[in-house]
Scaffold this active site. Structure first.
Site, mmCIF file in Angstrom:
data_model
loop_
_atom_site.group_PDB
_atom_site.id
_atom_site.type_symbol
_atom_site.label_atom_id
_atom_site.label_comp_id
_atom_site.label_asym_id
_atom_site.label_seq_id
_atom_site.Cartn_x
_atom_site.Cartn_y
_atom_site.Cartn_z
ATOM 1 N N TYR B 233 0.886 -1.165 0.000
ATOM 2 C CA TYR B 233 0.000 0.000 0.000
ATOM 3 C C TYR B 233 0.922 1.213 0.000
ATOM 4 C CZ TYR B 233 -4.225 -2.686 0.853
ATOM 5 O OH TYR B 233 -5.293 -3.556 0.732
ATOM 6 N N HIS B 415 -17.832 -2.003 3.048
ATOM 7 C CA HIS B 415 -16.569 -2.122 3.774
ATOM 8 C C HIS B 415 -16.684 -3.066 4.959
ATOM 9 C CE1 HIS B 415 -12.715 -1.007 5.429
ATOM 10 N NE2 HIS B 415 -13.274 -0.713 6.573
#
Lengths: 620, 620
Positions: B233, B415
């Site tokens: 990331y 999510h």
């Protein structure tokens, strides 16, 4: 007319006839009093009559015969329509309803007659089945009426179709009294309809040889005048001859008075309790106020028959003891007359013919009660569509009570009261479900017969027998508790086995102390109080439960988790020695899956239309 | 060679070739470097390129393009195989596994090439599907590689087939490196395989007109050297120009550095919290120890893209405000590089291009958080395969916080953390489920994109929004509690809507007091103690629960029954005025059924074999 040629073709739905339905009706009845000559497969009529036969309607206008081919997994049906009007509808559904039913329909639009595999939707409207699994083999006018022969696989892999399974099958029928422009114009709610319960998949077991000294004894109703009411349970007390010594029953069969085939629904022969020296004679309705109380102690089943059943045979090495000093001389015959048309003045002498031998077979047969103890601690919340209660015969009990060589279960009679919908008993060994003893996914409390098992199930010391009943309490407002009352519930499997042991009863119920914890916890979570005061009885406590998702699901969780009280009894009151309270629930680490029909990897070209049946005015 | 004729026929499975597999292998690769000329339907190559495209494997050897026809409920797939070995396998499965997968297979037995609809069983063995629902339309050698065009209905009514639904679809592929004697000889466990997640059923909504003064801004990674590790990331802080006034974002699209299409998995642009005057610049892995703590406060989503997605458009009447004094100037770009082959030395400047206008549209778009509060009182027992937690946005909150004309939800981002498997938000009105806001039955926490809804959902004051998440904790030994940690769980639906309101968060959790009653009741029913001592935290209490059928089912029953605490908030800390504790669960009297595919009443003659594809040595 082309009586011998093949007159059938697969066609699309016929367009509506130009005639009006009203005018059609007048001609239709006449048109239909004709010979149906279509021979789909060019087959001859069946060479052997089909072995099983029942009347479908109370008048006996429709009669069904069938056979079962386990090799091909196919049932052949022969439907005899004694007086044909404009058509007939026959099929199967989950519980005998005419909606969501799997059907075959023979109908006419006034000109042409059709035969098709169809189904009815939730509103009863009939639709053509895209996959035609009922196959018409033969249609013939006979002296008795119109006879249709067709076959159907057990499972069709068509989600719209009924799966023919072991256990009860609810057959349904309907009479078409006028022509219909199309199949889709038929709605089952507009027809004269009915249902008949039957064990369609009869076990295919060889008939054991009869001993050479076999004698018979008939236990029959003494020329009873059948009451002109829908339901009668008739009770009749008879007795064995004085000094009748111990014999083995090896077989029994029904005796049905001719003409009453559609009225005699089921019959049972019970032996009375040995504790009474005498039992008063009685011949009358079982619910009569004149019935002596002592008859309630005649509960030991000797024989049972229900509609559609044939003779019952004990295995070659076993017989059911009766007679002699160890058992009562008194017998109770109970006949259930089902007379929805309230026919008056019919006399009946139906009963059961026992075949017995004075030369005892190697083993005594016995009957053992599995399932739930009759106690209110096992309860079903109201408004449930499929609530399951389970009773256990634990490893500890079978270890103690069964011989090391085990016992062999060869027949089973399932029993619940009015809300029972399914019953199953599973044998578990070493924590794994190993075998189904008996399962009925369409169980009805109105159709309790002793069924011979397709395959004898052997139970060894240490095995566990798990009996589960599924209940529907949609129409009840209060909890249904366990008990003897007809509005209370039971979950029982009477298994017939040999060699006989001392174990008469192997059942369980939730521990009463843990149930009290349940009532207490509901008080902590709900605004309404459950009465847990010391004087409240368990039925009163259940009656005060506020039924909501929490109280329902926690009760289910409780029954599936907390310890049980086990009844491992020699008779209904005498337990085997041992600690039977607060026993852990048997741990099951792997379960059996319900068998699903083997769907063909690749289907051949499946006929997708309906059969046109040619009609003529002549005689066959 | 007959390049232009129809070379395909339906055939039964080929009998094994006489050659041995070993010798076949040597020739197979050569045999296959040829032109496939079969044209099943005689169709020309597709006139319009299919609009959606993704690489399937990390090397980009397999590339899938597709379109969606909602009218016909059919997906056209074009699979480009750049370097063909002995065949390829492509398909779909529940969660990307190669067992129990719905497949198409192109393979050769050394002589002949075949194309077939197939499926793999629980062990990965491949079988021919009796019903061929993938239909090969065209196969052509192109300069880029072998191109196969085939189509597949969303639903096939074949129980062996995958149902293509809204939401995530797990595509799977496998490379056949050698010939196989038959389809049945292939086992997916022996192949080089992989999966790719994608939203297959892209919404078919018209592209709104862009304002004439539209300008663009690129938020891009500054020539990042992609680390040679599977997962990175990457975090990069950038800022809006000083004095950048308030604008409306009306659209955004991905910018992917050419050649990195298979490496850039997803990207998000977040705005930092306004409370910080400045945010330190940073350019590095998000898990770097050097990353300033303040970057954790850059959580307000401005734009999000994931693999397979195209441009994101705001509805014509709304735009997302950014810039001006009411929001932070600092933006965080996060890029997820997925590099399973650990390719070294690749540079990347991917990012997101924002399209914005200085002429505000009529409405501000807003983002609202639905689902569960981040609190440990909502927990999932370990070893569950499908445990459901539900969060409510109650009628009381929508009544108070929504304008009388309602709000319009046009996009949604689901999510959860690692154990999430399904997410759904349902709108209920007057106690009845009325509409699905967004549903993903194959949700993956590794594939969270903002999805435009096929149909805008209007929410009125008094409506209820119910968000349910299904979790799989099979591989966990302790309870998974709610919270911010990656090993804790969330259940959130970020809905994008207009006109913007003050309501930023409308979520719930079980009342903490009732959860304590649960721990107390477990102590009454279990031999093991749950620590309910005052100093124990809820996670500690959950960690001491003995997980058995009772504690699991009672927890489920509790979550489905007892009162909730509602967070009806203007921002994460500021509640609307009102009583939000001990609120009753919304009562739902009727639920929506999941749509089932309309199965044809009568199927046409369905091809039941496999396609033989003729092969030649020449060039097309």
């Amino acid at each position: 007319m082309q009586a011998s040629s093949r007159q059938c073709r697969w066609a699309s739905l016929p367009s509506p006839s130009a005639r009006e339905a009203a005018s059609m009706y007048g001609t239709a009845v006449a048109i239909f009093l004709v010979i149906l000559v279509a021979v789909l497969q060019g087959l001859a009529p069946p060479e052997h009559p089909l072995p099983y036969r029942i009347p479908l309607d109370p008048e006996g206008n429709l009669e069904l015969s069938w056979n079962v081919s386990y090799g091909q997994e196919v049932v052949h049906f022969q439907l005899l329509v004694r007086r044909l009007e404009a058509g007939v509808l026959f099929g199967m559904s989950d519980r005998g309803e005419l909606v969501d039913a799997d059907l075959v329909v023979l109908w006419t639009d006034g000109d042409t007659a059709y035969f098709a595999d169809a189904w009815s939707d939730q509103k009863g409207q009939v639709h053509l089945d895209p996959q035609q699994d009922y196959q018409l083999l033969w249609a013939q006018k006979t002296p008795e009426g119109l006879s249709l022969l067709f076959k159907r696989p057990f499972g069709t892999c068509d989600p719209k179709d009924y799966l023919i399974e072991d256990g009860t099958v609810h057959l349904v029928y309907g009479i078409l009294e006028k022509p219909f422009q199309s199949l889709e114009a038929i709605n089952t709610s507009d027809l004269k309809t009915g249902l008949q319960r039957v064990q369609l998949l009869k076990p295919d077991i060889p008939i054991p040889a009869m001993p050479s000294d076999t004698r018979t004894m008939e236990i029959r109703a003494p020329n009873v005048l059948i009451p002109g009411q829908e339901t009668t349970y008739w009770c009749y007390i008879t007795e064995l001859p004085h000094g009748f010594s111990r014999h083995h029953i090896v077989m029994y069969e029904p005796i049905i008075t001719e003409g009453n085939e559609a009225l005699v629904h089921h019959m049972e022969v019970f032996q009375c309790a040995l504790e009474f020296e005498t039992v008063p004679h009685f011949n009358g309705p079982c619910d009569s106020k004149m019935k002596p109380e002592r008859l309630n102690h005649c509960r030991h089943v000797l024989a049972a028959w229900a509609l559609g059943a044939k003779a019952f045979y004990y295995p070659e090495e076993a017989g059911l003891p009766f007679g002699g000093t160890g058992s009562s001389r008194f017998l109770r015959l109970e006949v259930h007359y089902h007379n929805p048309l309230k026919i008056q003045g019919r006399h009946d002498s139906s009963g059961i013919r026992l075949y017995y031998t004075a030369t005892p077979r190697r083993f005594n047969a016995g009957i053992m009660e599995l399932g739930l103890v009759y106690t209110p601690v096992m309860a079903i919340p109201p408004r449930e569509t499929a609530f399951v209660l389970t009773g256990y015969c634990t490893d500890k009990c079978t270890q103690l009570a069964l011989p090391s060589s085990g016992i062999h279960i060869f027949a089973s009679q399932l029993h619940t009261h009015l809300t029972g919908r399914k019953v199953v008993t599973v044998l578990a060994r070493d924590g794994r479900e190993a075998e189904i003893v008996n399962r009925d996914n369409h169980y009805s409390p109105h159709f309790q017969e002793i069924r011979m098992l397709k395959k004898i199930v052997s139970v060894h010391p240490g095995d566990v027998l798990i009996t589960s009943c599924t209940y529907n309490t949609e129409d009840r407002e209060l909890a249904t508790v366990g008990g003897f009352g007809i509005l209370e519930e039971m979950c029982v499997n009477y298994v017939h086995y040999y060699p006989q042991t001392q174990l008469e009863l192997c059942k369980s119920a939730v521990d009463a102390g843990f149930l009290q914890k349940y009532f207490h916890l509901l008080n902590r979570f709900n605004s309404e109080d459950v009465c847990t005061c010391p004087q409240a009885s368990v039925p009163q406590q259940f009656a005060s439960v506020p039924w909501n998702s929490f109280s329902r699901r926690v009760l289910e969780a409780l029954y599936g988790f907390v310890p049980i009280s086990v009844h491992c009894n020699k008779s209904s009151a005498v337990r085997f020695q041992g600690e039977w309270e607060l026993q852990p629930l048997p741990k099951i680490i792997s379960t059996l899956e319900e068998p699903t029909p083997q769907c063909p990897a690749s289907r051949g070209p499946s006929p997708t239309g309906l059969t046109v049946v040619s009609i003529s005015g002549g005689k066959g």
